[in-house]
Design a protein around this motif. Structure first.
Motif: not given
Length: 243
Positions: A203-204, A86-89, A93-95, A102-103
């Motif tokens: 997927d962004r 559930g941590e889309a944000i 941010l990581g990207l 990410y996985l």
């Protein structure tokens, strides 16, 4: 199995998960070091430059995002983030901070292995053994557009003779866009060629990598020279022809 063992640094606060993944990846021929905190990871990075780091975002103390923020100014080591579903944000941010992909957790070790292989493969510009689309072949020769130069062999980008620091994913995004200058590349194509996986709903990752490339180009070229154009509903286009 890997012929020349590559080193992976696994950073996760779950010792049992680390042990299970380290054993699995070790059987696949990788050397795996595990630590359970961001502080411990920084200590390891003082003596070791891994080929890839697998980084959990949610950790007590120094979070994975904080570790990544400290790491990126001084190291280009590829980073695969592990995130909650559930941590889309946090993924975005990581990207934006320079992670390569990410996985979502919980993850299957086999899928983790596939992502690790994909990132390591694109870091050296290599392609899968069987590439189904000819257009997806990674460029083999130097690409030039005005004062912008991309050298696939040396894995370097320069503008007006000055180096441009890109992550492995950002480098490959720019390489494919420059190689197909004038053509609109869909997000599906770029995801398949750059991240070696299919584009999924919401997927962004590719959007963020393209945005990061734009920001870095604008920093050296100025905002008035837009080289990567968004074609709404279709994808992205490198708009300046190659000299």
């Amino acid at each position: 199995m890997q012929t020349d063992a590559q080193t992976l640094l696994l950073v996760d606060d779950d010792p049992d998960l680390c042990a299970m993944l380290a054993e699995y990846l070790g059987h696949e021929g990788y050397k795996v070091e595990t630590v359970h905190s961001g502080a411990a990871a920084l200590e390891v990075l003082e003596r070791l430059t891994p080929d890839l780091m697998v980084l959990d975002i949610m950790m007590p103390g120094m979070s994975g995002l904080e570790l990544l923020q400290q790491l990126r100014p001084r190291s280009a080591v590829p980073v695969l983030m592990l995130t909650g579903r559930g941590e889309a944000i946090d993924r975005i941010l990581g990207l934006e901070m320079g992670a390569d992909d990410y996985l979502s957790k919980p993850c299957h070790p086999r899928e983790l292995l596939a992502r690790v292989k994909a990132i390591l493969r694109r870091c050296d510009g290599a392609q899968p053994a069987a590439e189904p689309e000819q257009d997806g072949t990674f460029p083999a020769h130097r690409l030039v557009s005005g004062e912008l130069m991309l050298d696939p062999g040396q894995r370097e980008v320069q503008f007006a003779g000055q180096p441009l620091q890109l992550t492995s994913a950002e480098f490959n995004v720019l390489a494919y866009l420059m190689q197909h200058a004038g053509r609109v590349l869909s997000k599906e194509e770029l995801t398949r060629w750059v991240l070696h996986r299919e584009l999924s709903a919401y997927d962004r990752a590719i959007d963020v990598h393209v945005s990061r490339v734009r920001q870095k180009l604008a920093a050296v070229m100025g905002d008035d020279q837009e080289m990567i154009k968004t074609v709404r509903g279709q994808g992205y286009q490198f708009v300046r022809g190659m000299a």
